[in-house]
Design a protein around this motif. Structure first.
Motif, PDB file in Angstrom:
ATOM      1  N   PHE A 198       0.900  -1.368  -0.088  1.00 61.37           N
ATOM      2  CA  PHE A 198       0.059  -0.044  -0.008  1.00 61.37           C
ATOM      3  C   PHE A 198       0.996   1.127   0.298  1.00 61.37           C
ATOM      4  O   PHE A 198       1.917   1.327   0.613  1.00 61.37           O
ATOM      5  N   TYR A 199       0.398   2.166  -0.924  1.00 62.98           N
ATOM      6  CA  TYR A 199       1.158   3.427  -0.599  1.00 62.98           C
ATOM      7  C   TYR A 199       0.487   4.319   0.702  1.00 62.98           C
ATOM      8  O   TYR A 199      -0.508   3.899   1.296  1.00 62.98           O
ATOM      9  N   PRO A 200       1.345   5.427   1.158  1.00 61.12           N
ATOM     10  CA  PRO A 200       0.668   6.097   2.187  1.00 61.12           C
ATOM     11  C   PRO A 200      -0.500   6.921   1.926  1.00 61.12           C
ATOM     12  O   PRO A 200      -0.689   6.982   0.537  1.00 61.12           O
ATOM     13  N   PRO A 201      -1.368   7.669   2.623  1.00 61.31           N
ATOM     14  CA  PRO A 201      -2.368   8.383   2.141  1.00 61.31           C
ATOM     15  C   PRO A 201      -1.682   9.674   1.297  1.00 61.31           C
ATOM     16  O   PRO A 201      -0.748  10.214   1.664  1.00 61.31           O
ATOM     17  N   TYR A 202      -2.179   9.812   0.427  1.00 59.79           N
ATOM     18  CA  TYR A 202      -1.676  10.977  -0.688  1.00 59.79           C
ATOM     19  C   TYR A 202      -2.714  11.668  -1.142  1.00 59.79           C
ATOM     20  O   TYR A 202      -3.989  11.116  -1.079  1.00 59.79           O
ATOM     21  N   LEU A 203      -2.531  12.647  -2.063  1.00 56.31           N
ATOM     22  CA  LEU A 203      -3.368  13.741  -2.736  1.00 56.31           C
ATOM     23  C   LEU A 203      -3.376  13.355  -4.175  1.00 56.31           C
ATOM     24  O   LEU A 203      -2.407  13.246  -5.031  1.00 56.31           O
ATOM     25  N   ILE A 204      -4.665  13.031  -4.486  1.00 49.36           N
ATOM     26  CA  ILE A 204      -4.680  12.811  -6.233  1.00 49.36           C
ATOM     27  C   ILE A 204      -4.258  14.115  -7.027  1.00 49.36           C
ATOM     28  O   ILE A 204      -4.427  15.162  -6.514  1.00 49.36           O
ATOM     29  N   GLY A 205      -3.435  13.966  -8.082  1.00 51.09           N
ATOM     30  CA  GLY A 205      -2.895  14.783  -8.634  1.00 51.09           C
ATOM     31  C   GLY A 205      -3.300  16.120  -9.170  1.00 51.09           C
ATOM     32  O   GLY A 205      -2.643  16.934  -9.652  1.00 51.09           O
ATOM     33  N   TYR A 206      -4.634  16.292  -9.698  1.00 49.38           N
ATOM     34  CA  TYR A 206      -5.565  17.027 -10.493  1.00 49.38           C
ATOM     35  C   TYR A 206      -5.253  18.532  -9.853  1.00 49.38           C
ATOM     36  O   TYR A 206      -5.269  19.427 -10.286  1.00 49.38           O
ATOM     37  N   ALA A 207      -5.113  18.344  -8.298  1.00 48.56           N
ATOM     38  CA  ALA A 207      -5.113  19.653  -8.060  1.00 48.56           C
ATOM     39  C   ALA A 207      -4.784  19.753  -6.386  1.00 48.56           C
ATOM     40  O   ALA A 207      -5.460  19.185  -5.804  1.00 48.56           O
ATOM     41  N   TYR A 208      -3.756  20.263  -6.161  1.00 48.01           N
ATOM     42  CA  TYR A 208      -3.151  20.199  -4.594  1.00 48.01           C
ATOM     43  C   TYR A 208      -2.236  21.544  -4.301  1.00 48.01           C
ATOM     44  O   TYR A 208      -1.647  22.132  -5.424  1.00 48.01           O
ATOM     45  N   ILE A 209      -2.412  22.069  -3.100  1.00 41.81           N
ATOM     46  CA  ILE A 209      -1.806  23.463  -2.824  1.00 41.81           C
ATOM     47  C   ILE A 209      -1.092  23.441  -1.635  1.00 41.81           C
ATOM     48  O   ILE A 209      -1.336  22.642  -0.477  1.00 41.81           O
ATOM     49  N   MET A 210       0.025  23.997  -1.508  1.00 37.06           N
ATOM     50  CA  MET A 210       1.024  24.026  -0.332  1.00 37.06           C
ATOM     51  C   MET A 210       1.587  25.490  -0.355  1.00 37.06           C
ATOM     52  O   MET A 210       1.543  26.361  -1.089  1.00 37.06           O
ATOM     53  N   THR A 211       2.218  25.599   0.925  1.00 33.88           N
ATOM     54  CA  THR A 211       3.008  26.784   1.000  1.00 33.88           C
ATOM     55  C   THR A 211       4.371  26.752   0.288  1.00 33.88           C
ATOM     56  O   THR A 211       4.670  25.599   0.017  1.00 33.88           O
ATOM     57  N   ARG A 212       5.019  27.883   0.010  1.00 32.20           N
ATOM     58  CA  ARG A 212       6.204  28.025  -0.614  1.00 32.20           C
ATOM     59  C   ARG A 212       7.206  27.238   0.219  1.00 32.20           C
ATOM     60  O   ARG A 212       8.179  26.390  -0.289  1.00 32.20           O
ATOM     61  N   GLU A 213       7.057  27.134   1.562  1.00 34.32           N
ATOM     62  CA  GLU A 213       8.132  26.675   2.468  1.00 34.32           C
ATOM     63  C   GLU A 213       8.063  25.224   2.318  1.00 34.32           C
ATOM     64  O   GLU A 213       8.990  24.292   2.390  1.00 34.32           O
ATOM     65  N   VAL A 214       6.840  24.456   2.196  1.00 30.82           N
ATOM     66  CA  VAL A 214       6.462  23.170   2.250  1.00 30.82           C
ATOM     67  C   VAL A 214       7.156  22.789   0.560  1.00 30.82           C
ATOM     68  O   VAL A 214       7.708  21.632   0.631  1.00 30.82           O
ATOM     69  N   ALA A 215       6.878  23.352  -0.161  1.00 33.49           N
ATOM     70  CA  ALA A 215       7.295  23.025  -1.641  1.00 33.49           C
ATOM     71  C   ALA A 215       8.956  22.989  -1.685  1.00 33.49           C
ATOM     72  O   ALA A 215       9.551  22.225  -2.355  1.00 33.49           O
ATOM     73  N   LEU A 216       9.514  23.902  -0.683  1.00 31.21           N
ATOM     74  CA  LEU A 216      11.207  23.926  -0.749  1.00 31.21           C
ATOM     75  C   LEU A 216      11.527  22.751  -0.272  1.00 31.21           C
ATOM     76  O   LEU A 216      12.625  22.255  -0.347  1.00 31.21           O
ATOM     77  N   SER A 217      11.151  22.441   0.979  1.00 34.10           N
ATOM     78  CA  SER A 217      11.256  21.338   1.888  1.00 34.10           C
ATOM     79  C   SER A 217      11.284  20.098   1.136  1.00 34.10           C
ATOM     80  O   SER A 217      12.187  19.164   1.315  1.00 34.10           O
ATOM     81  N   MET A 218      10.329  19.715   0.370  1.00 35.16           N
ATOM     82  CA  MET A 218      10.155  18.770  -0.413  1.00 35.16           C
ATOM     83  C   MET A 218      11.018  18.505  -1.604  1.00 35.16           C
ATOM     84  O   MET A 218      11.738  17.365  -1.723  1.00 35.16           O
ATOM     85  N   LEU A 219      11.365  19.837  -2.023  1.00 31.38           N
ATOM     86  CA  LEU A 219      12.454  19.879  -3.185  1.00 31.38           C
ATOM     87  C   LEU A 219      13.626  19.350  -2.339  1.00 31.38           C
ATOM     88  O   LEU A 219      14.480  18.744  -3.076  1.00 31.38           O
ATOM     89  N   ASN A 220      14.315  19.631  -1.127  1.00 31.37           N
ATOM     90  CA  ASN A 220      15.374  19.408  -0.613  1.00 31.37           C
ATOM     91  C   ASN A 220      15.406  17.824  -0.030  1.00 31.37           C
ATOM     92  O   ASN A 220      16.356  17.157  -0.288  1.00 31.37           O
ATOM     93  N   ALA A 221      14.176  17.319   0.131  1.00 31.60           N
ATOM     94  CA  ALA A 221      13.938  15.809   0.729  1.00 31.60           C
ATOM     95  C   ALA A 221      14.384  15.136  -0.461  1.00 31.60           C
ATOM     96  O   ALA A 221      14.596  13.984  -0.388  1.00 31.60           O
ATOM     97  N   PHE A 222      13.708  15.448  -1.857  1.00 28.98           N
ATOM     98  CA  PHE A 222      13.753  14.825  -2.982  1.00 28.98           C
ATOM     99  C   PHE A 222      15.318  14.211  -3.086  1.00 28.98           C
ATOM    100  O   PHE A 222      15.580  13.039  -3.337  1.00 28.98           O
ATOM    101  N   TYR A 223      16.303  14.869  -3.063  1.00 25.44           N
ATOM    102  CA  TYR A 223      17.704  14.575  -3.146  1.00 25.44           C
ATOM    103  C   TYR A 223      18.169  13.512  -2.372  1.00 25.44           C
ATOM    104  O   TYR A 223      18.924  12.690  -2.597  1.00 25.44           O
TER     105      TYR A 223
END
Length: 314
Positions: free
Chosen positions: A215-240
Protein backbone atom coordinates in the motif's frame (compact mmCIF):
# COMPACT_ATOMS: atom_id res chain seq x y z
CA UNK A 1 10.60 -11.78 8.96
CA UNK A 2 6.86 -11.46 9.02
CA UNK A 3 4.73 -10.24 11.91
CA UNK A 4 1.64 -12.33 12.51
CA UNK A 5 -1.51 -10.45 13.37
CA UNK A 6 -4.76 -11.97 14.58
CA UNK A 7 -7.61 -10.11 13.00
CA UNK A 8 -11.29 -10.69 13.78
CA UNK A 9 -13.51 -10.40 10.78
CA UNK A 10 -17.20 -10.96 11.39
CA UNK A 11 -18.92 -12.06 8.24
CA UNK A 12 -22.69 -12.39 8.13
CA UNK A 13 -23.71 -15.18 5.80
CA UNK A 14 -27.25 -16.34 6.36
CA UNK A 15 -27.31 -16.95 10.12
CA UNK A 16 -23.64 -17.88 10.50
CA UNK A 17 -20.75 -15.87 11.88
CA UNK A 18 -17.22 -16.77 10.93
CA UNK A 19 -13.94 -15.84 12.54
CA UNK A 20 -11.07 -15.36 10.12
CA UNK A 21 -7.43 -15.43 11.14
CA UNK A 22 -5.14 -13.35 8.98
CA UNK A 23 -1.39 -13.21 8.90
CA UNK A 24 -0.38 -9.78 7.66
CA UNK A 25 3.20 -9.45 6.38
CA UNK A 26 5.24 -6.47 7.48
CA UNK A 27 5.62 -5.19 3.90
CA UNK A 28 1.93 -4.32 3.55
CA UNK A 29 2.02 -0.76 4.90
CA UNK A 30 5.02 1.60 4.73
CA UNK A 31 7.08 1.78 7.91
CA UNK A 32 8.19 5.00 9.56
CA UNK A 33 11.80 4.10 8.77
CA UNK A 34 11.04 4.32 5.07
CA UNK A 35 10.32 8.05 5.34
CA UNK A 36 13.60 8.94 7.05
CA UNK A 37 15.80 10.99 4.71
CA UNK A 38 18.98 9.19 3.68
CA UNK A 39 22.32 10.76 4.47
CA UNK A 40 23.62 10.17 0.98
CA UNK A 41 22.40 11.91 -2.17
CA UNK A 42 20.09 9.55 -4.06
CA UNK A 43 18.70 11.79 -6.82
CA UNK A 44 19.76 14.73 -8.94
CA UNK A 45 17.84 17.37 -10.89
CA UNK A 46 20.20 17.85 -13.78
CA UNK A 47 17.87 17.66 -16.77
CA UNK A 48 18.36 21.32 -17.63
CA UNK A 49 15.77 23.88 -18.75
CA UNK A 50 15.09 24.64 -22.42
CA UNK A 51 12.38 27.28 -22.00
CA UNK A 52 11.37 29.29 -18.94
CA UNK A 53 9.49 32.47 -18.06
CA UNK A 54 11.70 35.56 -18.05
CA UNK A 55 13.48 36.51 -14.85
CA UNK A 56 11.13 39.46 -14.38
CA UNK A 57 8.14 37.07 -14.15
CA UNK A 58 8.20 37.34 -10.35
CA UNK A 59 9.47 40.83 -9.71
CA UNK A 60 7.04 41.33 -6.84
CA UNK A 61 5.70 39.17 -4.03
CA UNK A 62 2.94 36.91 -5.31
CA UNK A 63 0.10 35.20 -3.52
CA UNK A 64 0.14 32.16 -5.76
CA UNK A 65 2.29 30.26 -8.24
CA UNK A 66 0.14 27.95 -10.38
CA UNK A 67 1.97 25.00 -11.97
CA UNK A 68 -0.01 23.32 -14.75
CA UNK A 69 1.05 20.01 -16.31
CA UNK A 70 0.52 20.06 -20.07
CA UNK A 71 1.73 18.68 -23.41
CA UNK A 72 2.12 20.58 -26.66
CA UNK A 73 -1.01 19.28 -28.38
CA UNK A 74 -3.25 20.53 -25.54
CA UNK A 75 -3.06 24.10 -26.80
CA UNK A 76 -6.85 24.60 -26.55
CA UNK A 77 -6.80 23.53 -22.92
CA UNK A 78 -4.08 26.06 -22.12
CA UNK A 79 -6.04 28.75 -23.92
CA UNK A 80 -9.15 28.02 -21.85
CA UNK A 81 -7.16 28.40 -18.61
CA UNK A 82 -5.51 31.64 -19.76
CA UNK A 83 -8.93 33.01 -20.75
CA UNK A 84 -10.74 32.04 -17.55
CA UNK A 85 -9.61 31.10 -14.04
CA UNK A 86 -5.90 31.40 -14.87
CA UNK A 87 -6.20 34.88 -16.30
CA UNK A 88 -3.65 37.05 -14.53
CA UNK A 89 -3.75 40.76 -13.65
CA UNK A 90 -7.53 41.04 -13.95
CA UNK A 91 -10.09 40.88 -11.13
CA UNK A 92 -12.21 37.78 -10.73
CA UNK A 93 -15.68 38.50 -12.19
CA UNK A 94 -17.84 40.66 -9.90
CA UNK A 95 -15.00 40.85 -7.35
CA UNK A 96 -12.64 43.76 -6.83
CA UNK A 97 -9.57 41.57 -6.56
CA UNK A 98 -7.94 38.31 -7.55
CA UNK A 99 -4.90 36.59 -6.03
CA UNK A 100 -1.70 38.06 -7.42
CA UNK A 101 -0.30 35.09 -9.27
CA UNK A 102 1.87 33.60 -11.98
CA UNK A 103 0.68 30.66 -14.10
CA UNK A 104 3.39 28.38 -15.52
CA UNK A 105 2.73 25.45 -17.87
CA UNK A 106 5.13 22.52 -17.51
CA UNK A 107 6.52 20.51 -20.44
CA UNK A 108 9.12 17.98 -21.44
CA UNK A 109 10.59 17.64 -24.93
CA UNK A 110 7.92 16.81 -27.50
CA UNK A 111 8.58 13.88 -29.88
CA UNK A 112 8.26 16.04 -33.02
CA UNK A 113 10.73 18.91 -33.71
CA UNK A 114 7.95 21.11 -35.09
CA UNK A 115 6.05 20.79 -31.80
CA UNK A 116 9.03 22.12 -29.88
CA UNK A 117 9.29 25.03 -32.32
CA UNK A 118 5.60 25.72 -31.74
CA UNK A 119 6.18 25.68 -27.99
CA UNK A 120 9.04 28.14 -28.39
CA UNK A 121 6.69 30.54 -30.19
CA UNK A 122 4.03 30.08 -27.51
CA UNK A 123 6.60 30.84 -24.83
CA UNK A 124 7.56 34.09 -26.56
CA UNK A 125 3.91 35.11 -26.77
CA UNK A 126 2.76 34.27 -23.23
CA UNK A 127 5.94 34.04 -21.09
CA UNK A 128 4.43 31.16 -19.10
CA UNK A 129 6.26 28.04 -20.36
CA UNK A 130 8.76 25.91 -18.43
CA UNK A 131 10.20 23.12 -20.58
CA UNK A 132 12.74 20.70 -19.15
CA UNK A 133 15.27 18.77 -21.20
CA UNK A 134 13.69 15.32 -20.89
CA UNK A 135 11.43 13.47 -23.30
CA UNK A 136 7.71 13.56 -22.62
CA UNK A 137 6.45 10.33 -21.06
CA UNK A 138 3.68 9.11 -18.80
CA UNK A 139 5.99 9.21 -15.78
CA UNK A 140 7.68 12.57 -16.48
CA UNK A 141 5.25 14.77 -14.43
CA UNK A 142 7.09 14.06 -11.18
CA UNK A 143 10.32 15.52 -12.56
CA UNK A 144 8.43 18.39 -14.21
CA UNK A 145 7.05 19.47 -10.85
CA UNK A 146 10.34 19.11 -9.00
CA UNK A 147 12.12 21.11 -11.70
CA UNK A 148 9.38 23.75 -11.33
CA UNK A 149 10.08 23.85 -7.58
CA UNK A 150 13.76 24.36 -8.41
CA UNK A 151 12.89 27.17 -10.85
CA UNK A 152 10.68 28.75 -8.19
CA UNK A 153 13.54 28.65 -5.69
CA UNK A 154 15.83 30.45 -8.14
CA UNK A 155 13.43 32.91 -9.76
CA UNK A 156 10.12 33.13 -7.89
CA UNK A 157 10.98 32.49 -4.24
CA UNK A 158 8.78 35.27 -2.81
CA UNK A 159 5.53 33.47 -3.65
CA UNK A 160 3.29 32.52 -0.70
CA UNK A 161 1.50 29.43 -2.05
CA UNK A 162 2.11 26.90 -4.81
CA UNK A 163 -0.79 25.21 -6.59
CA UNK A 164 -0.17 22.20 -8.84
CA UNK A 165 -2.91 21.27 -11.28
CA UNK A 166 -3.60 19.77 -14.72
CA UNK A 167 -4.73 21.43 -17.93
CA UNK A 168 -8.25 19.95 -17.83
CA UNK A 169 -9.12 21.42 -14.42
CA UNK A 170 -11.20 24.39 -13.32
CA UNK A 171 -10.17 25.99 -10.02
CA UNK A 172 -12.26 28.45 -8.02
CA UNK A 173 -9.25 30.47 -6.91
CA UNK A 174 -11.00 32.90 -4.52
CA UNK A 175 -12.57 30.00 -2.64
CA UNK A 176 -9.31 28.03 -2.59
CA UNK A 177 -7.33 31.00 -1.29
CA UNK A 178 -10.01 31.61 1.34
CA UNK A 179 -9.53 28.02 2.49
CA UNK A 180 -5.72 28.03 2.68
CA UNK A 181 -5.45 31.47 4.25
CA UNK A 182 -7.32 30.15 7.30
CA UNK A 183 -4.82 27.31 7.84
CA UNK A 184 -1.72 27.17 10.01
CA UNK A 185 1.37 25.01 10.11
CA UNK A 186 2.87 22.72 7.49
CA UNK A 187 0.27 21.30 5.12
CA UNK A 188 -0.46 20.19 1.60
CA UNK A 189 -4.13 20.34 0.72
CA UNK A 190 -6.14 18.51 -1.92
CA UNK A 191 -8.26 15.43 -2.66
CA UNK A 192 -6.97 12.83 -0.22
CA UNK A 193 -6.86 9.11 -0.93
CA UNK A 194 -6.38 7.25 2.38
CA UNK A 195 -4.60 4.18 0.99
CA UNK A 196 -4.15 2.67 -2.45
CA UNK A 197 -2.49 -0.44 -3.78
CA UNK A 198 0.86 -0.23 -5.52
CA UNK A 199 0.54 -1.88 -8.93
CA UNK A 200 3.02 -4.57 -9.96
CA UNK A 201 1.66 -4.74 -13.51
CA UNK A 202 -0.25 -2.58 -15.96
CA UNK A 203 -0.10 1.13 -16.77
CA UNK A 204 0.93 2.24 -13.27
CA UNK A 205 3.54 -0.49 -12.71
CA UNK A 206 5.97 0.08 -9.84
CA UNK A 207 8.41 -2.71 -9.00
CA UNK A 208 9.02 -3.87 -5.45
CA UNK A 209 12.55 -2.48 -5.81
CA UNK A 210 11.15 0.98 -6.58
CA UNK A 211 8.63 0.77 -3.75
CA UNK A 212 8.68 -2.23 -1.38
CA UNK A 213 5.20 -1.99 0.18
CA UNK A 214 1.81 -3.22 -0.95
CA UNK A 215 0.00 0.00 0.00
CA UNK A 216 0.98 3.60 -0.62
CA UNK A 217 0.73 6.09 2.24
CA UNK A 218 -2.25 8.48 2.21
CA UNK A 219 -1.72 10.91 -0.66
CA UNK A 220 -3.42 13.65 -2.67
CA UNK A 221 -4.78 12.88 -6.13
CA UNK A 222 -2.72 14.86 -8.59
CA UNK A 223 -5.21 17.06 -10.41
CA UNK A 224 -5.17 19.85 -7.80
CA UNK A 225 -3.21 20.32 -4.59
CA UNK A 226 -1.84 23.39 -2.88
CA UNK A 227 0.93 24.04 -0.36
CA UNK A 228 2.98 26.90 1.07
CA UNK A 229 6.26 27.92 -0.52
CA UNK A 230 8.12 26.57 2.51
CA UNK A 231 6.58 23.13 2.07
CA UNK A 232 7.45 23.07 -1.66
CA UNK A 233 11.06 23.99 -0.91
CA UNK A 234 11.37 21.44 1.88
CA UNK A 235 10.05 18.72 -0.43
CA UNK A 236 12.56 19.78 -3.08
CA UNK A 237 15.37 19.41 -0.55
CA UNK A 238 14.00 16.05 0.63
CA UNK A 239 13.87 14.71 -2.92
CA UNK A 240 17.67 14.54 -3.09
CA UNK A 241 17.72 12.18 -0.09
CA UNK A 242 14.56 10.14 -0.57
CA UNK A 243 14.06 7.10 -2.85
CA UNK A 244 12.47 8.32 -6.07
CA UNK A 245 9.02 7.15 -7.17
CA UNK A 246 7.77 7.95 -10.65
CA UNK A 247 4.07 8.11 -9.67
CA UNK A 248 3.59 11.87 -9.31
CA UNK A 249 0.68 12.19 -6.92
CA UNK A 250 1.95 9.42 -4.62
CA UNK A 251 5.46 10.87 -4.45
CA UNK A 252 4.73 14.60 -4.25
CA UNK A 253 1.29 14.27 -2.69
CA UNK A 254 2.17 11.60 -0.14
CA UNK A 255 5.75 10.37 0.26
CA UNK A 256 7.65 13.68 0.27
CA UNK A 257 5.12 15.34 2.62
CA UNK A 258 5.47 12.43 5.06
CA UNK A 259 9.27 12.66 4.82
CA UNK A 260 9.12 16.37 5.68
CA UNK A 261 6.56 16.15 8.50
CA UNK A 262 3.93 17.87 6.37
CA UNK A 263 0.25 17.16 7.03
CA UNK A 264 -1.60 15.67 4.03
CA UNK A 265 -5.06 17.19 4.32
CA UNK A 266 -8.41 16.84 2.58
CA UNK A 267 -9.49 20.20 1.24
CA UNK A 268 -13.18 19.46 1.96
CA UNK A 269 -15.35 16.40 1.23
CA UNK A 270 -17.60 18.23 -1.18
CA UNK A 271 -15.26 20.89 -2.47
CA UNK A 272 -13.31 18.93 -5.04
CA UNK A 273 -14.52 16.63 -7.80
CA UNK A 274 -12.53 14.17 -9.89
CA UNK A 275 -13.79 12.20 -12.85
CA UNK A 276 -17.46 12.93 -12.27
CA UNK A 277 -19.87 15.03 -14.27
CA UNK A 278 -19.57 18.61 -13.05
CA UNK A 279 -22.58 20.89 -12.69
CA UNK A 280 -21.43 24.24 -14.05
CA UNK A 281 -23.21 26.04 -11.19
CA UNK A 282 -21.43 24.12 -8.43
CA UNK A 283 -18.46 26.49 -8.47
CA UNK A 284 -20.26 29.82 -8.27
CA UNK A 285 -22.52 28.32 -5.58
CA UNK A 286 -19.41 27.43 -3.51
CA UNK A 287 -20.04 23.69 -3.69
CA UNK A 288 -16.75 22.95 -5.47
CA UNK A 289 -13.24 24.35 -5.29
CA UNK A 290 -11.81 22.31 -8.17
CA UNK A 291 -13.09 19.92 -10.81
CA UNK A 292 -11.09 17.67 -13.15
CA UNK A 293 -11.55 16.09 -16.58
CA UNK A 294 -13.54 19.11 -17.75
CA UNK A 295 -13.97 19.84 -21.46
CA UNK A 296 -12.83 23.23 -22.74
CA UNK A 297 -16.32 24.41 -23.63
CA UNK A 298 -17.51 23.54 -20.12
CA UNK A 299 -14.67 25.56 -18.60
CA UNK A 300 -15.91 28.60 -20.51
CA UNK A 301 -19.48 27.93 -19.38
CA UNK A 302 -18.38 27.70 -15.75
CA UNK A 303 -16.52 30.99 -16.14
CA UNK A 304 -19.66 32.62 -17.53
CA UNK A 305 -21.56 31.70 -14.36
CA UNK A 306 -19.13 33.88 -12.38
CA UNK A 307 -19.90 36.77 -14.70
CA UNK A 308 -23.64 36.10 -14.52
CA UNK A 309 -24.28 34.24 -11.23
CA UNK A 310 -28.01 34.94 -11.40
CA UNK A 311 -28.22 32.25 -14.10
CA UNK A 312 -27.52 29.67 -11.37
CA UNK A 313 -30.14 30.80 -8.90
CA UNK A 314 -32.77 28.16 -8.26
Amino acid sequence: MRNACLKKILLTLGTGLFLAVCFIPNDIFPTEEYFVLRKETLNLLDQGVLLSPSHNACTRELDLLVLVLSVVENRDKRRSIRDTWGRVNQPWPLLNSRPSMKVVFLFGVAPKPEENLELNSESGLHNDILQINASESYFLPTLKILMAFKWMKEVCSSVKYVLKTDDDVFVNLPLMMERVSSMKGRFILGDKLPYALSHRSGKHTVSSKEYPFVFYPPYLIGYAYIMTREVALSMLNAFYHMPFLKIEDVYIGGILPRATSTSVMQIHPSWIDNGQKVDICDFVQRKLIAGANIDNDVIYKIWQTFKEPWRCKK
